[in-house]
Write a protein that holds these residues in place. Sequence first.
Motif, PDB file in Angstrom:
ATOM      1  N   TYR A  59       0.802  -1.233   0.000  1.00 28.98           N
ATOM      2  CA  TYR A  59       0.000   0.000   0.000  1.00 28.98           C
ATOM      3  C   TYR A  59       0.827   1.272   0.000  1.00 28.98           C
ATOM      4  N   ARG A  66      -1.875   0.378  -9.937  1.00 31.22           N
ATOM      5  CA  ARG A  66      -3.112  -0.357 -10.253  1.00 31.22           C
ATOM      6  C   ARG A  66      -3.493  -0.288 -11.722  1.00 31.22           C
ATOM      7  N   GLN A  85     -10.724   1.815  -8.868  1.00 29.66           N
ATOM      8  CA  GLN A  85      -9.802   0.714  -8.528  1.00 29.66           C
ATOM      9  C   GLN A  85      -8.584   0.673  -9.438  1.00 29.66           C
ATOM     10  N   HIS A  92      -6.181   9.140  -8.897  1.00 31.00           N
ATOM     11  CA  HIS A  92      -6.864   8.259  -7.938  1.00 31.00           C
ATOM     12  C   HIS A  92      -7.352   9.044  -6.735  1.00 31.00           C
ATOM     13  N   LYS A  96     -11.066   9.220  -5.461  1.00 28.82           N
ATOM     14  CA  LYS A  96     -11.356   8.571  -4.177  1.00 28.82           C
ATOM     15  C   LYS A  96     -12.067   9.550  -3.244  1.00 28.82           C
ATOM     16  N   PRO A 243     -21.097  -3.455  -3.677  1.00 25.40           N
ATOM     17  CA  PRO A 243     -20.482  -3.939  -2.436  1.00 25.40           C
ATOM     18  C   PRO A 243     -21.383  -3.777  -1.218  1.00 25.40           C
ATOM     19  N   PHE A 288     -13.590 -13.502   2.693  1.00 16.91           N
ATOM     20  CA  PHE A 288     -14.364 -12.683   1.755  1.00 16.91           C
ATOM     21  C   PHE A 288     -13.552 -12.408   0.492  1.00 16.91           C
ATOM     22  N   GLN A 351     -10.652  -5.618   4.054  1.00 13.40           N
ATOM     23  CA  GLN A 351     -11.082  -4.666   3.038  1.00 13.40           C
ATOM     24  C   GLN A 351      -9.893  -3.813   2.558  1.00 13.40           C
ATOM     25  N   HIS A 360      -5.761   2.657  -1.768  1.00 12.10           N
ATOM     26  CA  HIS A 360      -6.909   1.933  -2.333  1.00 12.10           C
ATOM     27  C   HIS A 360      -7.744   1.198  -1.290  1.00 12.10           C
ATOM     28  N   CYS A 362     -10.580   0.015   1.048  1.00 13.62           N
ATOM     29  CA  CYS A 362     -12.009   0.084   0.746  1.00 13.62           C
ATOM     30  C   CYS A 362     -12.670   1.356   1.267  1.00 13.62           C
ATOM     31  N   GLY A 364     -15.761   1.770   1.575  1.00 15.27           N
ATOM     32  CA  GLY A 364     -16.983   1.458   2.309  1.00 15.27           C
ATOM     33  C   GLY A 364     -16.751   0.691   3.601  1.00 15.27           C
ATOM     34  N   THR A 368     -19.624  -0.753   6.048  1.00 16.69           N
ATOM     35  CA  THR A 368     -19.725  -2.202   6.267  1.00 16.69           C
ATOM     36  C   THR A 368     -19.876  -2.491   7.767  1.00 16.69           C
TER      37      THR A 368
HETATM   38  C1  HEM Z   1     -18.769  -6.624   1.891  1.00 11.29           C
HETATM   39  C2  HEM Z   1     -17.951  -5.831   2.459  1.00 11.29           C
HETATM   40  C3  HEM Z   1     -16.782  -5.287   1.676  1.00 11.29           C
HETATM   41  C4  HEM Z   1     -15.598  -5.893   1.428  1.00 11.29           C
HETATM   42  C5  HEM Z   1     -15.135  -7.270   1.883  1.00 11.29           C
HETATM   43  C6  HEM Z   1     -14.828  -4.960   0.640  1.00 11.29           C
HETATM   44  C7  HEM Z   1     -13.555  -5.186   0.230  1.00 11.29           C
HETATM   45  C8  HEM Z   1     -12.815  -4.312  -0.541  1.00 11.29           C
HETATM   46  C9  HEM Z   1     -11.484  -4.567  -0.997  1.00 11.29           C
HETATM   47  C10 HEM Z   1     -10.644  -5.799  -0.669  1.00 11.29           C
HETATM   48  C11 HEM Z   1     -11.115  -3.529  -1.764  1.00 11.29           C
HETATM   49  C12 HEM Z   1      -9.829  -3.386  -2.570  1.00 11.29           C
HETATM   50  C13 HEM Z   1      -8.714  -2.767  -1.792  1.00 11.29           C
HETATM   51  C14 HEM Z   1      -7.523  -2.614  -2.712  1.00 11.29           C
HETATM   52  O1  HEM Z   1      -7.662  -2.584  -3.948  1.00 11.29           O
HETATM   53  O2  HEM Z   1      -6.391  -2.515  -2.209  1.00 11.29           O
HETATM   54  C15 HEM Z   1     -12.223  -2.608  -1.803  1.00 11.29           C
HETATM   55  C16 HEM Z   1     -12.205  -1.426  -2.496  1.00 11.29           C
HETATM   56  C17 HEM Z   1     -13.301  -0.612  -2.607  1.00 11.29           C
HETATM   57  N1  HEM Z   1     -14.503  -0.746  -1.938  1.00 11.29           N
HETATM   58 FE1  HEM Z   1     -15.000  -2.222  -0.690  1.00 11.29          FE
HETATM   59  N2  HEM Z   1     -15.581  -3.839   0.405  1.00 11.29           N
HETATM   60  C18 HEM Z   1     -16.783  -3.993   1.024  1.00 11.29           C
HETATM   61  C19 HEM Z   1     -17.795  -3.069   1.102  1.00 11.29           C
HETATM   62  C20 HEM Z   1     -17.809  -1.881   0.426  1.00 11.29           C
HETATM   63  C21 HEM Z   1     -18.872  -0.943   0.482  1.00 11.29           C
HETATM   64  C22 HEM Z   1     -20.108  -1.081   1.364  1.00 11.29           C
HETATM   65  C23 HEM Z   1     -18.548   0.080  -0.383  1.00 11.29           C
HETATM   66  C24 HEM Z   1     -19.291   1.328  -0.727  1.00 11.29           C
HETATM   67  C25 HEM Z   1     -20.377   1.764  -0.135  1.00 11.29           C
HETATM   68  C26 HEM Z   1     -17.266  -0.245  -0.959  1.00 11.29           C
HETATM   69  C27 HEM Z   1     -16.601   0.523  -1.906  1.00 11.29           C
HETATM   70  C28 HEM Z   1     -15.318   0.280  -2.335  1.00 11.29           C
HETATM   71  C29 HEM Z   1     -14.619   1.125  -3.292  1.00 11.29           C
HETATM   72  C30 HEM Z   1     -15.170   2.355  -3.980  1.00 11.29           C
HETATM   73  C31 HEM Z   1     -13.342   0.555  -3.456  1.00 11.29           C
HETATM   74  C32 HEM Z   1     -12.216   1.062  -4.357  1.00 11.29           C
HETATM   75  C33 HEM Z   1     -11.246   1.882  -3.515  1.00 11.29           C
HETATM   76  C34 HEM Z   1     -10.021   2.338  -4.272  1.00 11.29           C
HETATM   77  O3  HEM Z   1      -9.632   1.711  -5.263  1.00 11.29           O
HETATM   78  O4  HEM Z   1      -9.439   3.348  -3.864  1.00 11.29           O
HETATM   79  N3  HEM Z   1     -16.847  -1.434  -0.440  1.00 11.29           N
HETATM   80  N4  HEM Z   1     -13.241  -3.096  -1.037  1.00 11.29           N
END
Ligand code: HEM
Length: 415
Positions: A59, A66, A85, A92, A96, A243, A288, A351, A360, A362, A364, A368
């Motif tokens: 990170y 990416r 992403q 980014h 973001k 998500p 997950f 996450q 990057h 998450c 959310g 969550t």
């Molecule tokens: C089920 C629960 C969730 C899990 C397990 C999860 C997991 C993740 C993971 C592993 C990433 C990627 C991190 C990376 O690329 O290094 C991610 C990115 C992201 N998540 Fe989640 N997420 C969840 C819920 C949410 C929710 C509720 C939202 C929005 C309301 C959300 C929005 C995003 C966004 C926009 C990214 C991209 C962030 C970026 O690239 O800067 N996620 N999430």
Amino acid sequence: MALEIPRDRSPDSSLWLLRDGYQFIEKRARRYGTDIFDTRLLLQRTVCMTGAEAARAFYEHEALQRTGAGPARVQRTLFGQGGVQGLDGAEHRQRKQMFMSLMTPEAIQRLADFSAEQWQARAASWAAAERVVLLDEAEELLCRAVCAWSGIPLPEHEVATRTRDLVLMFESAASVGVKHWQGRLARRRGEAWVADLVRRTRTGELSQGPGQALATIAGHREPDGRLLDERVAAVELLSVLRPTVAVSRFIVFVALALQSSAGSRAKLEAGDLDPEWFVHEVRRFYPFFPFVVARAGEDFEWGGYRIPSGERVLLDLYGTNHDARWWPQPGRFQPERFRDWTGDPFTLIPQGGGDHYAGHRCAGEWVTIALMKTALAFLTTSIRYDVPAQDLRVSLSRIPAAPSSGFVMSNVHRA
Ligand code: HEM
């Protein structure tokens, strides 16, 4: 002199990835006695890394990028093309910020409240039902809640199909064959649906409250001042909806943990256990996202090993959450382990890790946690239910994981 990265024996490990699933990286790292090894996946050289120190490098090191890192098949189902992403650097950060602006404490509370209303509304019909499949119920009620929260009109006759499409986008990401194609079609339908909403918001046909996801994304401007391309705006809006619906899986794991850890349940009901510890332990313990993907934009060194430019790099999320160096007895469900947790951004990474705004991680994550806490309170204080005999096993080779029964409840009544 840089050390040589241990090389996986198999000429291509793609089939092993399907077999070992969440434990693919952890098993091999243990076999080679390192936190890093080299393999071939889908015919590409890939470095796999595990553990908190690897997460920090993943990170924080600027060499890891990416852009172009995610496999095309995952973009065509899970993430979409042109979304946050796959961006790097200033571009980014600017995109973001658009997501993070939706994540104020008040906004998160509003979404949690919408979900609480939905839980109560659904529970009213459960008393008459012979059996209730929690996963199906949670998916649909979260779809209703997140659409209301985002400012998206969702006519009753569309609820089931929209929910199904959002679910297919994440269920199909690691699939091959028919399921993969179903996911691609679901994404195409989903993008067309929300692109139309973006268009109608921009023309003023759909009126929006400020700070809602649809209005924020439809009105977001690129660094050069232009509105986001309609299709990219659709991809980003789906990255709020999809998500949020996927949180249903964590909610099923909350129910599973309540069922298998009677001691924790009793402590929660007596007010002797912080619900936040319980929720963190669910996110740590259950599978997950297996890993995240980047690409080395230039040669870089980590832990004495040289990772060459162009190499794909996977960071092990599941294995890091189960790393005994930071989580003693990682295979035991023990919410109290969070009593003294410092909030280290690289040890609990279901996450992603690092900083939510700069990297990057998450967007959310707080949503969550809030949705899981709401569901936990509902399951422990609002209803009583039986858990009839069923297959509650969670296979670590099925991505994304869930108990095969979806968690069936019977004899549901108000507490
Ligand atoms: C089920 C629960 C969730 C899990 C397990 C999860 C997991 C993740 C993971 C592993 C990433 C990627 C991190 C990376 O690329 O290094 C991610 C990115 C992201 N998540 Fe989640 N997420 C969840 C819920 C949410 C929710 C509720 C939202 C929005 C309301 C959300 C929005 C995003 C966004 C926009 C990214 C991209 C962030 C970026 O690239 O800067 N996620 N999430």
